[in-house]
Design a protein around this motif. Structure first.
Motif, PDB file in Angstrom:
ATOM      1  N   ASN A 195       0.839  -1.213   0.000  1.00  0.00           N
ATOM      2  CA  ASN A 195       0.000   0.000   0.000  1.00  0.00           C
ATOM      3  C   ASN A 195       0.862   1.246   0.000  1.00  0.00           C
ATOM      4  O   ASN A 195       1.993   1.220   0.481  1.00  0.00           O
ATOM      5  CB  ASN A 195      -0.853   0.049   1.276  1.00  0.00           C
ATOM      6  CG  ASN A 195      -2.069  -0.827   1.198  1.00  0.00           C
ATOM      7  OD1 ASN A 195      -2.013  -1.998   1.578  1.00  0.00           O
ATOM      8  ND2 ASN A 195      -3.173  -0.286   0.714  1.00  0.00           N
ATOM      9  N   HIS A 243     -11.298   5.493   0.672  1.00  0.00           N
ATOM     10  CA  HIS A 243     -12.386   4.504   0.754  1.00  0.00           C
ATOM     11  C   HIS A 243     -12.173   3.631   1.984  1.00  0.00           C
ATOM     12  O   HIS A 243     -11.125   3.671   2.615  1.00  0.00           O
ATOM     13  CB  HIS A 243     -12.492   3.683  -0.532  1.00  0.00           C
ATOM     14  CG  HIS A 243     -11.348   2.744  -0.788  1.00  0.00           C
ATOM     15  ND1 HIS A 243     -10.062   3.183  -1.017  1.00  0.00           N
ATOM     16  CD2 HIS A 243     -11.294   1.385  -0.846  1.00  0.00           C
ATOM     17  CE1 HIS A 243      -9.270   2.125  -1.222  1.00  0.00           C
ATOM     18  NE2 HIS A 243      -9.984   1.031  -1.111  1.00  0.00           N
ATOM     19  N   ASP A 245      -7.125  -2.090   4.284  1.00  0.00           N
ATOM     20  CA  ASP A 245      -5.724  -1.817   3.945  1.00  0.00           C
ATOM     21  C   ASP A 245      -5.480  -0.319   3.700  1.00  0.00           C
ATOM     22  O   ASP A 245      -4.347   0.089   3.477  1.00  0.00           O
ATOM     23  CB  ASP A 245      -5.253  -2.662   2.749  1.00  0.00           C
ATOM     24  CG  ASP A 245      -6.027  -2.412   1.477  1.00  0.00           C
ATOM     25  OD1 ASP A 245      -7.271  -2.373   1.533  1.00  0.00           O
ATOM     26  OD2 ASP A 245      -5.392  -2.250   0.416  1.00  0.00           O
ATOM     27  N   HIS A 246      -6.554   0.491   3.779  1.00  0.00           N
ATOM     28  CA  HIS A 246      -6.415   1.953   3.627  1.00  0.00           C
ATOM     29  C   HIS A 246      -6.802   2.704   4.903  1.00  0.00           C
ATOM     30  O   HIS A 246      -6.620   3.919   4.972  1.00  0.00           O
ATOM     31  CB  HIS A 246      -7.256   2.453   2.441  1.00  0.00           C
ATOM     32  CG  HIS A 246      -6.810   1.837   1.152  1.00  0.00           C
ATOM     33  ND1 HIS A 246      -6.066   2.507   0.211  1.00  0.00           N
ATOM     34  CD2 HIS A 246      -6.963   0.579   0.672  1.00  0.00           C
ATOM     35  CE1 HIS A 246      -5.790   1.693  -0.792  1.00  0.00           C
ATOM     36  NE2 HIS A 246      -6.323   0.512  -0.538  1.00  0.00           N
ATOM     37  N   ASP A 271      -7.813   3.272  -4.704  1.00  0.00           N
ATOM     38  CA  ASP A 271      -7.850   2.019  -5.465  1.00  0.00           C
ATOM     39  C   ASP A 271      -8.709   2.133  -6.721  1.00  0.00           C
ATOM     40  O   ASP A 271      -9.249   1.133  -7.209  1.00  0.00           O
ATOM     41  CB  ASP A 271      -8.384   0.869  -4.591  1.00  0.00           C
ATOM     42  CG  ASP A 271      -7.320   0.345  -3.637  1.00  0.00           C
ATOM     43  OD1 ASP A 271      -6.173   0.820  -3.693  1.00  0.00           O
ATOM     44  OD2 ASP A 271      -7.649  -0.555  -2.836  1.00  0.00           O
ATOM     45  N   HIS A 324      -1.563   1.629  -4.254  1.00  0.00           N
ATOM     46  CA  HIS A 324      -0.698   0.440  -4.208  1.00  0.00           C
ATOM     47  C   HIS A 324       0.436   0.562  -5.227  1.00  0.00           C
ATOM     48  O   HIS A 324       0.266   1.197  -6.267  1.00  0.00           O
ATOM     49  CB  HIS A 324      -1.492  -0.836  -4.565  1.00  0.00           C
ATOM     50  CG  HIS A 324      -2.523  -1.230  -3.559  1.00  0.00           C
ATOM     51  ND1 HIS A 324      -2.265  -2.123  -2.549  1.00  0.00           N
ATOM     52  CD2 HIS A 324      -3.815  -0.848  -3.410  1.00  0.00           C
ATOM     53  CE1 HIS A 324      -3.368  -2.288  -1.824  1.00  0.00           C
ATOM     54  NE2 HIS A 324      -4.328  -1.520  -2.320  1.00  0.00           N
TER      55      HIS A 324
HETATM   56 FE    FE Z   1      -6.344  -1.367  -1.453  1.00  0.00          FE
END
Ligand code: FE
Ligand code: ZN
Length: 234
Positions: free
Chosen positions: A17, A59, A63-64, A136, A174
């Motif tokens: 990320n 969003h 992972d964010h 993303d 990413h």
């Molecule tokens: Fe992601």
């Protein structure tokens, strides 16, 4: 230019990320885009002698947003998130929607709604600084998966990005550039792209900050000229 943008690789070797440290140079106001992993973000803040006031969320995916709670507790910062995903983003303090302007020191960002990857995904567009944070939605040479959207929604979102000036630089969620190299067009633009990113990939340096102009010429999902052609890519 009053906005400094520092990419911070998070979940290295796994999700790869990017979080971003933003410093508005005149006011020294500081924000993090997409707080993915606390350790590398805190390190970057220590290195630059700053304490972030905001986390700007693209969003809701873990992972964010995984470091939101830890960073909020550490820095007493405000989480600025898409209104359409407020139920999914814990601790959101300021909610923004399409067309809203977020003031950040001497500069500001415009919010662009960007459904496709998730329903409420937003883009952060710092128009004066010619910087776009795409989360993303748009990656170098590819796009994000359609988890909560249709190809048509993603197409509409990409049309908005294509309409932005060529000299805007985009910063994605990413490091996936290496996977897209084989899809580069066999022309001058493709060669230019390859020569820009290949040395960076070899040194494991970030490849983010590509100009939208060159991305439009090289990203297979931006090169197609109709919704039908776009749908055929899935
Ligand atoms: Fe992601
Ligand atoms: Zn995501």
């Amino acid at each position: 230019m009053s906005l400094d943008v520092f990419p911070i690789l998070c979940n290295a070797g796994f999700m790869n990320n990017y979080a971003y440290l933003l410093i508005e140079t005149q006011s020294r106001k500081t924000a993090i885009v997409d707080a993915s992993e606390a350790g590398p973000i805190i390190k970057a803040c220590v290195y630059h002698h700053v304490e972030p006031e905001y986390i700007l969320v693209t969003h809701h995916h873990d992972d964010h947003t995984g470091a939101n709670a830890e960073l909020k507790a550490k820095y007493n910062l405000k989480i600025v998130a898409p209104e359409a995903e407020k139920e999914l983003i814990e601790g959101a303090d300021i909610l923004l929607k399409d067309g809203d302007i977020f003031d950040f020191g001497k500069t500001s960002a415009e919010i662009i709604s960007a459904a496709g990857h998730t329903r409420g995904h937003i883009l952060w567009y710092f128009k004066k600084d010619k910087a776009l944070f795409t989360g993303d939605v748009l990656f170098n040479l590819s796009i994000g998966g359609l988890f909560e959207g249709t190809p048509k929604q993603m197409w509409n979102t990409l049309e908005k990005i294509k309409a932005l000036p060529d000299d805007v630089r985009f910063y994605c969620g990413h490091e996936y550039t290496a996977f897209g190299l084989s899809g580069l067009p066999d022309n001058d633009a493709g060669a230019e792209y390859f020569n820009l990113v290949k040395p960076l990939i070899e040194k494991s340096y970030p490849t983010v900050g590509m100009s939208l102009g060159l991305e439009k010429k090289c990203n297979p999902y931006l090169r197609v000229s109709s919704l039908e052609e776009f749908e055929n890519l899935f």
